[in-house]
Design a protein around this motif. Structure first.
Motif, PDB file in Angstrom:
ATOM      1  N   GLN J 104       4.684  10.646 -12.180  1.00 61.82           N
ATOM      2  CA  GLN J 104       4.382   9.374 -11.506  1.00 61.82           C
ATOM      3  C   GLN J 104       5.663   8.614 -11.136  1.00 61.82           C
ATOM      4  O   GLN J 104       5.682   7.860 -10.178  1.00 61.82           O
ATOM      5  N   PHE J 107       6.470  10.335  -7.821  1.00 63.17           N
ATOM      6  CA  PHE J 107       5.482  10.350  -6.736  1.00 63.17           C
ATOM      7  C   PHE J 107       4.734   9.028  -6.582  1.00 63.17           C
ATOM      8  O   PHE J 107       4.059   8.831  -5.563  1.00 63.17           O
ATOM      9  N   GLY J 108       4.753   8.156  -7.553  1.00 63.50           N
ATOM     10  CA  GLY J 108       3.913   6.960  -7.528  1.00 63.50           C
ATOM     11  C   GLY J 108       2.659   7.166  -8.362  1.00 63.50           C
ATOM     12  O   GLY J 108       2.476   8.210  -8.985  1.00 63.50           O
ATOM     13  N   ASP J 109       1.765   6.144  -8.382  1.00 67.82           N
ATOM     14  CA  ASP J 109       0.552   6.195  -9.219  1.00 67.82           C
ATOM     15  C   ASP J 109      -0.448   7.153  -8.590  1.00 67.82           C
ATOM     16  O   ASP J 109      -0.902   6.930  -7.460  1.00 67.82           O
ATOM     17  N   ILE J 111      -2.340  11.472  -9.183  1.00 70.13           N
ATOM     18  CA  ILE J 111      -2.521  12.678  -9.997  1.00 70.13           C
ATOM     19  C   ILE J 111      -2.091  13.923  -9.227  1.00 70.13           C
ATOM     20  O   ILE J 111      -1.943  13.903  -8.012  1.00 70.13           O
ATOM     21  N   MET J 112      -1.935  15.029  -9.958  1.00 74.03           N
ATOM     22  CA  MET J 112      -1.786  16.340  -9.330  1.00 74.03           C
ATOM     23  C   MET J 112      -3.180  16.937  -9.233  1.00 74.03           C
ATOM     24  O   MET J 112      -3.876  17.071 -10.239  1.00 74.03           O
ATOM     25  N   PHE J 140      -0.314  16.199  -4.558  1.00 76.11           N
ATOM     26  CA  PHE J 140      -0.311  14.896  -5.206  1.00 76.11           C
ATOM     27  C   PHE J 140      -1.310  13.992  -4.493  1.00 76.11           C
ATOM     28  O   PHE J 140      -1.276  13.851  -3.270  1.00 76.11           O
ATOM     29  N   LEU J 141      -2.211  13.383  -5.254  1.00 73.26           N
ATOM     30  CA  LEU J 141      -3.193  12.457  -4.685  1.00 73.26           C
ATOM     31  C   LEU J 141      -2.912  11.050  -5.197  1.00 73.26           C
ATOM     32  O   LEU J 141      -3.096  10.776  -6.388  1.00 73.26           O
ATOM     33  N   PRO J 142      -2.477  10.131  -4.319  1.00 70.30           N
ATOM     34  CA  PRO J 142      -2.248   8.752  -4.778  1.00 70.30           C
ATOM     35  C   PRO J 142      -3.596   8.020  -4.964  1.00 70.30           C
ATOM     36  O   PRO J 142      -4.549   8.262  -4.223  1.00 70.30           O
ATOM     37  N   TYR J 143      -3.669   7.165  -5.987  1.00 70.02           N
ATOM     38  CA  TYR J 143      -4.876   6.321  -6.145  1.00 70.02           C
ATOM     39  C   TYR J 143      -5.001   5.415  -4.929  1.00 70.02           C
ATOM     40  O   TYR J 143      -4.003   4.898  -4.425  1.00 70.02           O
ATOM     41  N   LYS J 144      -6.206   5.221  -4.481  1.00 69.52           N
ATOM     42  CA  LYS J 144      -6.467   4.368  -3.324  1.00 69.52           C
ATOM     43  C   LYS J 144      -6.711   2.939  -3.832  1.00 69.52           C
ATOM     44  O   LYS J 144      -7.382   2.729  -4.841  1.00 69.52           O
ATOM     45  N   SER J 145      -6.188   1.963  -3.100  1.00 71.53           N
ATOM     46  CA  SER J 145      -6.606   0.561  -3.318  1.00 71.53           C
ATOM     47  C   SER J 145      -7.494   0.201  -2.148  1.00 71.53           C
ATOM     48  O   SER J 145      -7.325   0.747  -1.061  1.00 71.53           O
ATOM     49  N   TRP J 146      -8.428  -0.682  -2.380  1.00 69.97           N
ATOM     50  CA  TRP J 146      -9.345  -1.005  -1.264  1.00 69.97           C
ATOM     51  C   TRP J 146      -9.823  -2.446  -1.350  1.00 69.97           C
ATOM     52  O   TRP J 146      -9.671  -3.064  -2.359  1.00 69.97           O
TER      53      TRP J 146
END
Lengths: 146, 146, 146, 146, 146, 146, 146, 146, 146, 146
Positions: J104, J107-109, J111-112, J140-146
């Motif tokens: 993290q 790559f940031g917040d 997951i792999m 790498f999948l960044p968490y989405k904010s919405w």
């Protein structure tokens, strides 16, 4: 300040300000469910959103850092006990296999992401009893062959 | 014929007929998610719907009785393992407390029913990757004081 | 003040006042079982009942807020250990399937709500040993088809 | 013939005879809940009741022996999954401590027996939705000091 | 003073007084096993016995209230780890089914009460190694039919 | 023939012969509890006792080998469910710590063996309800220092 | 002083004195494994050994009482996680059945005592990598028939 | 032929041949514990040893392939129940931390391998009761830094 | 200072110094993954590396001792909950059997050591979404026959 | 044909053909790890690859359908027991938190992904013992904010 202390600070501030999650969501221009999850310590906020949130709720700026920190997500109970949360767990148990079949028939072999994912809550007024409308929206990820 | 045998019979017939859950839902005038759940043995059908379903899939009429029987709902794993179903479980773990707060703020102290409950699946096409739209609709039940 | 501190405060006040749950129930015009559950932190009270309860037990008004707050219901042990509570768990284990069949035969496919639900305790005097009469009364919720 | 085979035989005979648990209870002069529990293999019947039961349902006399045999009571899931049975488990979790306090205040230190115990199910018709009335009646057993 | 603090107080006093459970049992005219269980917080004492016990051990009278309070019985480990206690658990596992059969053959369908129950420990001196004699005495409770 | 088949054979023969465990114990000159445990497959018999047992119950001599074989002792449920066996488990939970203290005070640091161990069941007739007398007798084993 | 505080005191003193378990074992004339287990709170020492141990490590005499006290043995994890301890657990899992067969063939039906039991650790130097030699020595206890 | 069938075949042949593990070990020139573990399906044999083993026990050559196959090692119970195996588990629980400390003091930070590992069983005759001598010998593996 | 306090100290110092794991790795001449694991308390450092690490991060020298101490490795959740860690667990569940087969086909019967083991993390930039490259490198350990 | 039967068929054919996973991978132009996972029933194959695979292994074409079917992924043991697979689980336990932090930070917040994921196994020959090289490559999948 860790996520737990941050959460207590933010929920207390929210009570003091008498703002709803909808109010706060509008103030920071994000969805109320996401805002609540960030305040509960289950999502991290960008620097900008965190600052706006602290400003809206009138808390000191050290809360900003806690909001920006990447959380370790965890929950207390493998099988939830509170009736509200248990009903969601029961839905997964009762309909999990059904949903897998219906979704994979439509999309192919893969999953609905819980990371590239959004969720909304709406209230449908109904004279026979109001209804909760829960909308989940997740990217479909196909399994890779290699 | 028990629910398990019924399920095998119906899924085999569906494969033979090459019908999707959408096709079958239209044929019996019910939602595809509900139809799938009934065929998986997780909901009971009325006599009329059960008959129509057996007719549509070309299975013998003893399957009707199994569809009409009241199921004992159960699932194998307290914590699901298949990645598709686990992601739903993870959503409950990560967002359960958040949803409880957001919903109860809107509706008062109570729960979203998992019994007086419906669910739909939709596909949102998206060039960056299609998205699954999962809609849950449950009656809000306030806790009783007495 | 959280529910746990509230509970300690109220139980201590009850002991000080030497009032039974029946006494308190009468004073606030609610059933003794419900009153006890609210004091244990397992149900929320309306503003009015909470105020009356605090007044009756002579505790300060900040307890009112804790009584009004929506609880997160939880219990320590998946399988209870105290013999009093275990016997209730045993009844569910031994008679659960039986009750499901007897009730669903009478009412159709559905459940007895634990939310729209009341409960009473009575004492039946008997020379061979007094008996506990436990009455549960829950709304029947039929499963929805859709 | 073991209890499981007995159960299948008796439930099939009941379906064939189209008798309800109330009907069978009346025919053998016992409560419908108890009769159901005996047919499910969770209680043993006296020779006389077992014979009457087999006679009523038109099954062969070897079922009598299985009904008379002392059962080993067991249930599959420490935490029940079927929503009907889970709601009962939830009641024990949410109200267990409350009931212990209310009952022990009325009766002294002890338990409600689950052995010297009876239970009834009634239906209360109600325009807002029928209600299930579940009545448990157990001997109070005081703890012994010695 | 809760049961845990009471327990520490009483065990410390016992050590200070250099009295055995036999000595204390005699002083308060109760069995040593029961006295120990009350001091460990697993049984409640009558007002009179509690007073005598506090007097014997020279502890202050607020311990009396804790001894009189009705305990919530609990143990830390579903499967005990200490070898002394595990061996008892092992006996239940190895001989449970055997005992059920032997007792029910003698008494009919029912159980040995763990509530209307007493227990004694004796030492049998033996040149090949002393032996522990553990005697359990519980009321037989027949299952009720209704 | 494995222990499970042996058990079915011996219990069926016992039923056919209408002998009680007391009768069989007398016939083979062993205690009824031990005889039952051997027939349930939880203890091995000597060649001589096994032969006498098969002779008494009129079963073929291949059962003898199964009785002589050393068993792998196991039980299905870490926490027993049948109320008869659960009550014994509850006794261990409630009184385990108490018994450890009482026994170790009398004998020193060590355990009561569950291997060099015998057990008897007696019936005490009592107008207020018969009582079960369960006597366990195990060698005390002191912990070794080295 | 409880066993936990005793353990911290003794391990700190050992570090301060820069003594190995071998050194301490020699000083008190006991085996290093046993000495370590006593200091970890998993065995009780005689008054004499405890005094010598406190003297050797230069700790105050109240530690003596804690060393003499009979421990309640417990471990945190049913399945150990630290790789060193897990490997021992794995050996029991992989070889448990094998050892039971090999030992019982040699000794008859019974167990190796974990109470009348000693254990040693040795180092075997080896150019391909040193080896740990772990020697367990337990009394064989034959099952009793009665 | 899978490992389970292989095991039944080999244990039956061993019984027929009336050979002990020591006898078989000598015949195939391997240690009795290892031979037993291979026959139980917990280790694979080389082609040569497998052939010798089948020859010694007089079983057909398809058993050879099963002996040579690489096993998936598994055991039924996370916490073993048979008293023989439980005692080994108890030793790991009681002495695990102690052994970790004693070994790591001697060898540095690392583990005793359970793969590069051998084990022997010996009988020590003793008038006070024979003793089991269990010797484990595992390569020490230091943790790598990188 | 225990490993937990050490970890808090080191992570706080790292944040203060605004150094990445790569930076620290370079400064102490070790791999960033290993350095992080040592700071998290999951590996011990040599005296020399520990000193360099404390120097680099500007923490006091008592942290050095904590870094050098041999850790007891443990993790909170048998099944991890944080989505990042759960995905790794899922990989082991989904691919564990596959990897065992592929590796053992290449190397023979044995395991990949988790002790003589290194691991690296790399970032592969990709316009469709960057990728995590996780490389594990463990010594192959063949099972020993003896 | 379900996935289990498919797996037995394919593994038997592979043994008959004496092909390694590498051989099969080359023949169907896919990676050996992926091919093995598809044969074990943990991934679905495209129609084309499935046909080539069946052709390569000389199995009948109904196996093709089973290879193409979307699997329900599951594993038997929450905590794996086979030493090969346990070591991977241990790596996740010991290094999970470390990897989350290292990744993290880079790559940031997020997951792999374990879905958009590939894996390879290589053998590194080494005179001190060959090494297993396991390479995981996940989006790498960044968490989405919405």
């Amino acid at each position: 300040m860790d996520k737990l202390e941050m959460r207590h600070t933010l929920l207390a501030a929210k009570a003091r300000k008498k703002m709803s999650w909808d109010d706060i969501g509008k103030a920071v221009n994000m969805s109320p469910v996401w805002v609540a999850s960030a305040c509960y310590g289950m999502n991290s906020a960008s620097q900008e959103v965190a600052a706006k949130l602290c400003d809206t709720l009138g808390v000191e700026s050290d809360v900003t850092d806690a909001l920006v920190a990447f959380p370790t997500k965890a929950w207390d109970e493998a099988i939830p006990q509170d009736p509200f949360i248990y009903r969601l767990y029961e839905v997964v148990g009762v309909y999990g296999e059904t949903l897998k079949d219906v979704v994979q028939e439509k999309f192919g072999d893969g999953i609905m992401s819980a990371i590239d994912f959004t969720m909304e809550v709406d209230k449908i007024e109904d004279p026979k009893g109001d209804r909760v409308l829960l909308t989940m929206n997740g990217k479909f990820l196909p399994y890779k062959s290699w």
